[in-house]
Design an enzyme around this catalytic site. Structure first.
Site, PDB file in Angstrom:
ATOM      1  N   PRO A  26       0.852  -1.197   0.000  1.00 51.40           N
ATOM      2  CA  PRO A  26       0.000   0.000   0.000  1.00 51.40           C
ATOM      3  C   PRO A  26       0.884   1.243   0.000  1.00 51.40           C
ATOM      4  O   PRO A  26       1.532   1.545   0.999  1.00 51.40           O
ATOM      5  CB  PRO A  26      -0.802  -0.124   1.299  1.00 51.40           C
ATOM      6  N   ASP A  74       5.919   2.248   2.134  1.00 50.49           N
ATOM      7  CA  ASP A  74       4.968   1.162   2.405  1.00 50.49           C
ATOM      8  C   ASP A  74       4.215   1.536   3.681  1.00 50.49           C
ATOM      9  O   ASP A  74       4.789   1.520   4.769  1.00 50.49           O
ATOM     10  CB  ASP A  74       5.769  -0.148   2.589  1.00 50.49           C
ATOM     11  N   HIS A  75       2.941   1.848   3.516  1.00 51.91           N
ATOM     12  CA  HIS A  75       2.187   2.359   4.670  1.00 51.91           C
ATOM     13  C   HIS A  75       1.872   1.270   5.692  1.00 51.91           C
ATOM     14  O   HIS A  75       1.360   1.547   6.770  1.00 51.91           O
ATOM     15  CB  HIS A  75       0.895   3.022   4.183  1.00 51.91           C
ATOM     16  N   ARG A  76       2.204   0.018   5.368  1.00 49.77           N
ATOM     17  CA  ARG A  76       2.055  -1.026   6.398  1.00 49.77           C
ATOM     18  C   ARG A  76       3.164  -0.893   7.430  1.00 49.77           C
ATOM     19  O   ARG A  76       3.000  -1.238   8.596  1.00 49.77           O
ATOM     20  CB  ARG A  76       2.137  -2.430   5.769  1.00 49.77           C
TER      21      ARG A  76
END
Ligand code: CAO
Length: 552
Positions: free
Chosen positions: A348, A524-526
């Site tokens: 994401p 990476d928004h995780r």
């Protein structure tokens, strides 16, 4: 050609086991030993194999029927000449299972000395008699340390080529430890754990031979299906399969043939809706599941339960629109395409933008250019970017991480290796410069140039492209005002650098011309949240805007 009836083989004297699956249809050609039907007793299931190779003429039982040893389940036409049409051939009555596939009841008498009723004694849990077979697979662990079990409760499930069985608790008590795991191989007599057994009058520590059903008392190669029949009825009789399905949804009940097929198809059994008796997964269930997945993938439907379900690109004949030339993609191009698609779909992405005022940096760089050239080094903005990124990774270590494959951990790195995207005639390559935080500008400039050259000459080794913590993709020399780079997973961040431009900037009293470098930070928004990204970018910009700090 000869006709032969197929009979249920030796079930170890047990009666009335359930037919849980019909694996063949009339007209099917089968090899000797192919599974024809699957039967199941209380604690084990087994395939009834074809006694000979041939063509199935009839199957006279259905799912849910009960069968006993010697029952006729169908007819097979064999190539062998001379067999009587009426009499079953020898094979039909032979025990169906080779010894290896027929786990039986515990052959080991219980080790613990007799104890007064109600007193707990520790004892090893051993794999029962497997009929002389070695190394069957542990396919399920049904209990864990601390669990209370009744005598006869399943502790682990083992599987040979054609039969699976539960290894039951030799007594009621508490599990102290289980020392095997899924996928291990076990043989008769192996210790699989320790339990604290509660001794009582009804369950003497030393089982009588008849109850222990040692191997010597069994018919050779007794099928596994009804081994449980010899067990003393301990706790009230219960349907273990159903009970476990209801309580532990991760557990799945299926015959060995179905498990084998699931492995071949790469299907995780607990995702398949069971429709068989006692909630067992059948071959039809597996086929239905696979069909449904293929249909979903082709239609592009996104299921509620997840799955990308991306619609397939339509095949287009471009020559209908004008002349075309179809060329093979280079290996690098194919790998890049696959990696980009994987990263784009899995990660994401968020991209944050900012401009760094590199007026001073550029003045300094130009002032150093001649000296650098004397040393044989080309001083472009890239070594400065490498240094600034390394400093930011140290100052804001939230970017110097990777997500662990198990989805439950973050890997924090105490090294700073930075990848540098290089545009080559054969495609995009990303060599990695190691320990950037420990290197000076000239060293970085030299290494970046050497790596870019090696990439363009096709001389990079696999290890030169591994281990990066972060990537810089600089299109500054090519042009553009901004772009959103794709994170090069398992890294969690990438910096896209575009062409600097001279722009009027307000200094508080007037507009002054400044050299502004457009930056785009994708992450990476995780792994990284917006606050971390904001701090990282601000720090990076401050380093690039103040060359003295960068050189410290
Ligand atoms: N703005 C303006 N000019 C820039 C600049 C920028 N952001 N970055 C570099 N330049 C200038 C350099 O200063 C140099 O000019 P001088 O010769 O006058 O000093 C000129 O552009 C050419 O630089 P270079 O290409 O020789 O070297 P570099 O260090 O700038 O870049 C490398 C090296 C390997 C990063 C680059 O050659 C490259 O391959 N870039 C493409 C990366 C890429 O494909 N990214 C996309 C990946 S995702 O698809």
């Amino acid at each position: 050609m000869a006709k032969q009836v197929i009979k249920v083989p030796d079930l170890g004297g047990a009666d009335q086991v359930d037919v849980i699956e019909i694996s063949v249809a009339v007209g099917d050609t089968v090899a000797e030993e192919d599974a024809l039907i699957v039967v199941e007793g209380d604690k084990a299931s087994m395939d009834v194999p074809a006694p000979v190779a041939g063509k199935i003429l009839s199957i006279s039982v259905s799912e849910g029927d009960k069968v006993s040893e010697g029952d006729v389940i169908g007819e097979i036409e064999t190539d062998a000449a001379g067999d009587s049409a009426e009499e079953p051939a020898q094979e039909a009555e032979q025990p169906a299972e080779p010894a290896a596939e027929q786990p039986a009841q515990p052959a080991e008498p219980q080790q613990a000395a007799a104890a007064p009723a109600g007193e707990a004694t520790e004892q090893d849990i051993v794999v029962p008699d497997l009929g002389g077979a070695d190394a069957v697979d542990v396919i399920e662990i049904s209990v864990s340390a601390g669990d209370e079990v009744d005598e006869g409760d399943s502790l682990i499930v083992v599987e040979g080529d054609k039969a699976s069985m539960d290894v039951p608790a030799p007594k009621a008590g508490t599990i102290v430890s289980i020392s095997v795991k899924d996928g291990d191989k076990v043989s008769t007599g192996d210790v699989i754990g320790v339990m604290k057994a509660v001794s009582g009058a009804a369950a003497p520590a030393q089982q009588p031979a008849a109850e222990a059903a040692p191997a010597t008392e069994q018919k050779p190669a007794t099928p596994a299906a009804e081994q449980a029949a010899a067990e003393p009825p301990a706790a009230p009789q219960k349907d273990q399969y159903l009970e476990r399905d209801l309580t532990v949804s991760a557990e799945v009940y299926a015959g060995p043939a179905v498990r084998k097929l699931a492995r071949e198809l790469g299907v995780t059994l607990n995702k398949v809706k069971p429709t068989g008796p006692r909630n067992r997964v059948t071959k039809d269930d597996l086929h239905a599941y696979v069909k449904e997945q293929v249909k979903k993938a082709e239609s592009g439907a996104v299921g509620v339960g997840g799955g990308l379900g991306i619609a397939k690109m339509p095949e287009i004949d471009f020559s209908q629109f004008g002349p075309v030339n179809v060329e093979p993609m280079s290996k690098i191009h194919k790998i890049t395409a696959a990696n980009m698609a994987r990263n784009w779909l899995n990660v994401p992405h968020v991209t944050q933008f900012d401009d760094a005022d590199i007026t001073e940096l550029e003045d300094f760089r130009k002032s150093m250019k001649a000296e650098a050239e004397k040393r044989g080094v080309k001083l472009t903005p890239v070594p400065f970017l490498l240094k600034a990124v390394a400093a930011a990774l140290r100052a804001e270590p939230s970017f110097n991480v990777s997500l662990h494959n198990d989805g439950e951990h973050i890997v924090r790195k105490d090294y700073v290796h930075v990848g540098m995207a290089v545009d080559t005639p054969k495609g995009l390559m990303v060599p990695v410069i190691r320990d950037v935080d420990k290197k000076g500008l000239y060293d970085l400039a030299e290494e970046a140039t050497a790596m870019a050259l090696a990439a363009r000459d096709g001389k990079l080794k696999p290890k030169d492209m591994q281990g990066a913590c972060f990537t810089i993709s600089s299109l500054g020399a090519i042009g553009g005002t901004g772009f959103t780079p794709i994170v090069n997973a398992p890294e969690v961040g990438i910096l896209g650098v575009s062409r600097l431009s001279v722009r009027p900037e307000w200094n508080g009293t007037e507009f002054v011309p400044r050299k502004m470098l457009p930056l785009a930070l994708s992450y990476d928004h995780r792994a990284v949240n917006g606050g971390d990204a904001g701090r990282f970018m601000t720090y990076l910009v401050s380093m690039l805007s103040d060359v003295r700090r960068l050189l410290l």
